[in-house]
Design a protein around this motif. Structure first.
Motif, PDB file in Angstrom:
ATOM      1  N   LEU A 218      -2.055  27.309 -31.828  1.00 11.55           N
ATOM      2  CA  LEU A 218      -2.974  26.450 -31.297  1.00 11.55           C
ATOM      3  C   LEU A 218      -3.564  26.855 -30.232  1.00 11.55           C
ATOM      4  CD1 LEU A 218      -0.811  22.866 -32.007  1.00 11.55           C
ATOM      5  CD2 LEU A 218      -2.397  24.266 -33.620  1.00 11.55           C
ATOM      6  N   GLY A 219      -3.658  27.962 -29.708  1.00 11.55           N
ATOM      7  CA  GLY A 219      -4.279  28.393 -28.694  1.00 11.55           C
ATOM      8  C   GLY A 219      -3.615  28.041 -27.101  1.00 11.55           C
ATOM      9  N   LEU A 220      -2.516  27.291 -27.185  1.00 10.37           N
ATOM     10  CA  LEU A 220      -2.042  26.847 -26.002  1.00 10.37           C
ATOM     11  C   LEU A 220      -1.732  27.723 -25.085  1.00 10.37           C
ATOM     12  CD1 LEU A 220       0.810  24.554 -27.543  1.00 10.37           C
ATOM     13  CD2 LEU A 220      -1.769  23.777 -26.770  1.00 10.37           C
ATOM     14  N   LYS A 221      -1.808  27.596 -23.764  1.00 10.59           N
ATOM     15  CA  LYS A 221      -2.103  28.844 -22.607  1.00 10.59           C
ATOM     16  C   LYS A 221      -1.117  28.166 -21.332  1.00 10.59           C
ATOM     17  CE  LYS A 221      -6.239  30.604 -24.227  1.00 10.59           C
ATOM     18  NZ  LYS A 221      -7.519  31.000 -23.783  1.00 10.59           N
ATOM     19  N   PRO A 222      -0.035  27.604 -21.641  1.00  7.55           N
ATOM     20  CA  PRO A 222       0.944  27.045 -20.567  1.00  7.55           C
ATOM     21  C   PRO A 222       1.264  28.155 -19.486  1.00  7.55           C
ATOM     22  CG  PRO A 222       2.376  27.165 -22.477  1.00  7.55           C
ATOM     23  CD  PRO A 222       0.960  27.527 -23.009  1.00  7.55           C
ATOM     24  N   PHE A 223       1.178  29.343 -19.860  1.00  8.07           N
ATOM     25  CA  PHE A 223       1.477  30.407 -18.808  1.00  8.07           C
ATOM     26  C   PHE A 223       0.346  30.775 -18.090  1.00  8.07           C
ATOM     27  CE2 PHE A 223       4.780  30.115 -21.922  1.00  8.07           C
ATOM     28  CZ  PHE A 223       6.059  29.873 -21.311  1.00  8.07           C
ATOM     29  N   GLY A 224      -0.840  30.566 -18.518  1.00  7.30           N
ATOM     30  CA  GLY A 224      -2.176  30.946 -17.837  1.00  7.30           C
ATOM     31  C   GLY A 224      -2.792  31.951 -18.903  1.00  7.30           C
ATOM     32  N   PRO A 225      -3.944  32.801 -18.419  1.00  4.72           N
ATOM     33  CA  PRO A 225      -4.550  33.783 -19.232  1.00  4.72           C
ATOM     34  C   PRO A 225      -3.443  34.835 -19.972  1.00  4.72           C
ATOM     35  CG  PRO A 225      -5.263  33.793 -16.994  1.00  4.72           C
ATOM     36  CD  PRO A 225      -4.124  32.869 -16.842  1.00  4.72           C
ATOM     37  N   PRO A 226      -3.658  35.033 -21.298  1.00  9.17           N
ATOM     38  CA  PRO A 226      -2.752  35.966 -21.898  1.00  9.17           C
ATOM     39  C   PRO A 226      -2.653  37.225 -21.169  1.00  9.17           C
ATOM     40  CG  PRO A 226      -4.432  35.066 -23.358  1.00  9.17           C
ATOM     41  CD  PRO A 226      -4.982  34.677 -21.902  1.00  9.17           C
ATOM     42  N   GLU A 228       0.599  40.975 -20.652  1.00  5.05           N
ATOM     43  CA  GLU A 228       1.812  41.309 -20.675  1.00  5.05           C
ATOM     44  C   GLU A 228       2.892  40.913 -19.885  1.00  5.05           C
ATOM     45  OE1 GLU A 228       2.131  43.350 -23.387  1.00  5.05           O
ATOM     46  OE2 GLU A 228       0.090  44.054 -23.924  1.00  5.05           O
ATOM     47  N   GLY A 229       3.860  41.284 -20.207  1.00  5.08           N
ATOM     48  CA  GLY A 229       4.942  40.985 -19.218  1.00  5.08           C
ATOM     49  C   GLY A 229       5.768  39.359 -19.557  1.00  5.08           C
ATOM     50  N   LEU A 230       6.727  39.374 -18.518  1.00  8.74           N
ATOM     51  CA  LEU A 230       7.595  38.166 -18.405  1.00  8.74           C
ATOM     52  C   LEU A 230       6.945  37.106 -17.746  1.00  8.74           C
ATOM     53  CD1 LEU A 230      10.234  36.808 -19.340  1.00  8.74           C
ATOM     54  CD2 LEU A 230      11.242  37.643 -17.365  1.00  8.74           C
ATOM     55  N   LYS A 231       6.667  36.057 -18.228  1.00  8.71           N
ATOM     56  CA  LYS A 231       5.786  34.905 -17.859  1.00  8.71           C
ATOM     57  C   LYS A 231       6.580  33.605 -17.587  1.00  8.71           C
ATOM     58  CE  LYS A 231       3.393  36.340 -20.608  1.00  8.71           C
ATOM     59  NZ  LYS A 231       3.388  37.373 -21.754  1.00  8.71           N
ATOM     60  N   PHE A 232       6.540  32.988 -16.562  1.00  5.35           N
ATOM     61  CA  PHE A 232       7.402  31.585 -16.474  1.00  5.35           C
ATOM     62  C   PHE A 232       6.441  30.526 -16.273  1.00  5.35           C
ATOM     63  CE2 PHE A 232       7.313  33.204 -12.059  1.00  5.35           C
ATOM     64  CZ  PHE A 232       7.005  31.912 -11.427  1.00  5.35           C
ATOM     65  N   LEU A 233       7.031  29.320 -16.470  1.00  2.95           N
ATOM     66  CA  LEU A 233       6.615  28.133 -16.069  1.00  2.95           C
ATOM     67  C   LEU A 233       7.738  27.034 -15.580  1.00  2.95           C
ATOM     68  CD1 LEU A 233       4.228  25.666 -16.008  1.00  2.95           C
ATOM     69  CD2 LEU A 233       4.639  25.293 -18.303  1.00  2.95           C
ATOM     70  N   ASP A 234       7.522  26.778 -14.281  1.00 10.09           N
ATOM     71  CA  ASP A 234       8.712  25.882 -13.776  1.00 10.09           C
ATOM     72  C   ASP A 234       8.037  24.638 -13.182  1.00 10.09           C
ATOM     73  OD1 ASP A 234      11.058  25.366 -12.295  1.00 10.09           O
ATOM     74  OD2 ASP A 234      10.286  26.426 -10.549  1.00 10.09           O
ATOM     75  N   VAL A 235       8.694  23.676 -13.696  1.00  5.35           N
ATOM     76  CA  VAL A 235       8.167  22.359 -13.243  1.00  5.35           C
ATOM     77  C   VAL A 235       9.248  21.465 -12.747  1.00  5.35           C
ATOM     78  CG1 VAL A 235       6.971  20.306 -14.141  1.00  5.35           C
ATOM     79  CG2 VAL A 235       6.509  22.345 -15.126  1.00  5.35           C
ATOM     80  N   ASP A 236       8.893  20.737 -11.510  1.00  6.39           N
ATOM     81  CA  ASP A 236       9.899  19.946 -10.875  1.00  6.39           C
ATOM     82  C   ASP A 236      10.012  18.482 -11.598  1.00  6.39           C
ATOM     83  OD1 ASP A 236      10.431  21.746  -8.768  1.00  6.39           O
ATOM     84  OD2 ASP A 236       8.881  20.642  -7.350  1.00  6.39           O
ATOM     85  N   ALA A 237      11.363  17.955 -11.353  1.00  9.16           N
ATOM     86  CA  ALA A 237      11.741  16.578 -11.968  1.00  9.16           C
ATOM     87  C   ALA A 237      11.987  15.655 -10.843  1.00  9.16           C
ATOM     88  CB  ALA A 237      12.851  16.710 -12.913  1.00  9.16           C
ATOM     89  N   PRO A 238      11.466  14.412 -11.145  1.00  5.28           N
ATOM     90  CA  PRO A 238      10.389  13.898 -12.139  1.00  5.28           C
ATOM     91  C   PRO A 238       8.828  14.609 -12.032  1.00  5.28           C
ATOM     92  CG  PRO A 238      10.538  12.273 -10.719  1.00  5.28           C
ATOM     93  CD  PRO A 238      11.343  13.319 -10.245  1.00  5.28           C
ATOM     94  N   PRO A 239       8.352  14.752 -13.032  1.00  6.88           N
ATOM     95  CA  PRO A 239       7.102  15.371 -12.862  1.00  6.88           C
ATOM     96  C   PRO A 239       6.125  14.499 -12.431  1.00  6.88           C
ATOM     97  CG  PRO A 239       7.442  14.834 -15.240  1.00  6.88           C
ATOM     98  CD  PRO A 239       8.702  14.574 -14.508  1.00  6.88           C
ATOM     99  N   ARG A 240       5.052  14.760 -11.473  1.00  9.55           N
ATOM    100  CA  ARG A 240       4.218  14.016 -10.828  1.00  9.55           C
ATOM    101  C   ARG A 240       2.595  14.440 -11.451  1.00  9.55           C
ATOM    102  NH1 ARG A 240       4.678  14.562  -4.503  1.00  9.55           N
ATOM    103  NH2 ARG A 240       5.062  16.747  -5.102  1.00  9.55           N
ATOM    104  N   GLY A 266       3.678  31.945 -13.218  1.00 12.00           N
ATOM    105  CA  GLY A 266       3.500  33.354 -12.713  1.00 12.00           C
ATOM    106  C   GLY A 266       4.284  34.321 -13.414  1.00 12.00           C
ATOM    107  N   ASP A 267       4.419  35.609 -13.003  1.00 11.72           N
ATOM    108  CA  ASP A 267       5.011  36.708 -13.696  1.00 11.72           C
ATOM    109  C   ASP A 267       6.154  36.881 -12.846  1.00 11.72           C
ATOM    110  OD1 ASP A 267       2.766  37.805 -15.505  1.00 11.72           O
ATOM    111  OD2 ASP A 267       1.701  37.142 -13.543  1.00 11.72           O
ATOM    112  N   ALA A 268       7.176  37.469 -13.864  1.00 13.31           N
ATOM    113  CA  ALA A 268       8.560  37.806 -12.948  1.00 13.31           C
ATOM    114  C   ALA A 268       9.198  39.053 -13.632  1.00 13.31           C
ATOM    115  CB  ALA A 268       9.360  36.575 -13.342  1.00 13.31           C
ATOM    116  N   ARG A 269      10.047  39.741 -12.782  1.00 17.66           N
ATOM    117  CA  ARG A 269      10.925  40.894 -13.529  1.00 17.66           C
ATOM    118  C   ARG A 269      12.046  40.110 -14.047  1.00 17.66           C
ATOM    119  NH1 ARG A 269       9.008  42.681  -8.858  1.00 17.66           N
ATOM    120  NH2 ARG A 269      10.906  42.086  -7.702  1.00 17.66           N
TER     121      ARG A 269
END
Length: 305
Positions: A218-226, A228-240, A266-269
């Motif tokens: 569906l063209g979702l881009k939760p990690f940002g622009p397409p 290469e590499g390992l990408k992550f998304l980290d969200v605190d609880a409870p979300p604001r 961001g990107d990570a090793r």
């Protein structure tokens, strides 16, 4: 070219369909009923010199095969082709493989001088307790686990592929937005997290995801622009400020306030996680034994077209 096919008769599109009717006689075809049987079959493929490994199944079948490749094919994995017969097939979406691809299409493409081969590196989940690593393309904790469980209900309603993803995201978003701070979605899961050499943080997370894919359904881009590499998304609880954050994140947008309100990507090793909560790799929910490290695996070759 020696060809081996791993056919999963339990995959969505394969239900009630026999692979014997469409697999040529010179193609080695297996239908393993367990991981142990799959290990035996892949070992036999390697011994027979299989050069093209066709995986006829969904993302879970692909995960199981890729996780066993190092112990069966060693350091010389074969060229891999995907027949997307599962419910979501996120890897096929990333590679641009049509949902109606047939084995005949694969064989013709493999022998063509214009064959398109794409390289994708899976992520690798290494357990602290010494279990064999998992190799897949999407890792998730927290709300992602609950969303995966919800998607199974959506599948039973008859929604698959992109529609399944859309309904799951919509249902999860409504549930979170209507719930209070103590809601089980918003409360998050306890875990300790360290990204690369950054200091370890110990606090509940609403969501933690990682992927090595460039494109999602569906063209979702939760990690940002397409990329290469390992990408992550980290969200605190409870979300604001969840509603405006959700609109930005799903569309690949950015804003300076996102990190201040607990939205980091961001990107990570390597992504180091210690938790007692369940997590997901490519649609399968696993019980955590405590600690694990998610890293970028060795790249593999995929026959795209």
């Amino acid at each position: 070219m020696k060809v081996g096919v791993v056919h999963n008769p339990r995959s969505h599109a394969n239900m009630g369909r026999s692979a014997d009717s469409w697999a040529p006689d010179d193609v080695m075809l297996v239908r393993p009923a367990s991981l142990e049987a799959l290990t035996v079959d892949l070992t036999a493929f390697a011994a027979r010199g299989v050069e093209l490994l066709v995986i006829d199944g969904g993302d879970g079948t692909i995960r199981d095969v890729l996780s066993l490749l190092p112990n069966t094919f060693g350091d010389a994995p074969p060229l891999i082709a995907i027949l997307p017969s599962g419910k979501t097939n996120v890897l096929a979406v990333d590679l641009g493989i049509p949902s109606d691809r047939s084995l005949q299409d694969v064989l013709i493409a493999a022998r063509s001088p214009r064959a398109v081969i794409k390289h994708r590196a899976p992520l690798e989940v290494a357990w602290d307790d010494g279990r064999s690593p998992l190799r897949g393309f999407v890792f998730g904790l927290g709300a992602f686990v609950r969303g995966t469980t919800m998607s199974r209900t959506v599948n039973r309603m008859g929604a698959f592929h992109g529609l399944s993803v859309a309904l799951t995201v919509a249902g999860a978003a409504v549930g979170v937005l209507l719930g209070g701070a103590r809601d089980h979605w918003r409360a998050g899961v306890p875990l300790s997290l360290a990204i690369d050499e950054q200091p370890e943080t110990d606090q509940p997370r609403f969501l933690l995801m990682a992927t090595t894919l460039k494109r999602l359904p569906l063209g979702l881009k939760p990690f940002g622009p397409p990329r290469e590499g390992l990408k992550f998304l980290d969200v605190d609880a409870p979300p604001r400020r969840l509603l405006p954050a959700l609109a930005l994140l799903l569309g690949g947008g950015d804003a300076s306030w996102l990190p201040r309100f607990g939205y980091r990507r961001g990107d990570a090793r390597s992504v180091r996680v210690v938790t007692g909560e369940s997590f997901v790799v490519d649609g399968e929910v696993y019980d955590s034994s405590g600690g694990m490290t998610v890293e970028l695996g060795a790249p593999l070759r995929f026959l795209a077209s």
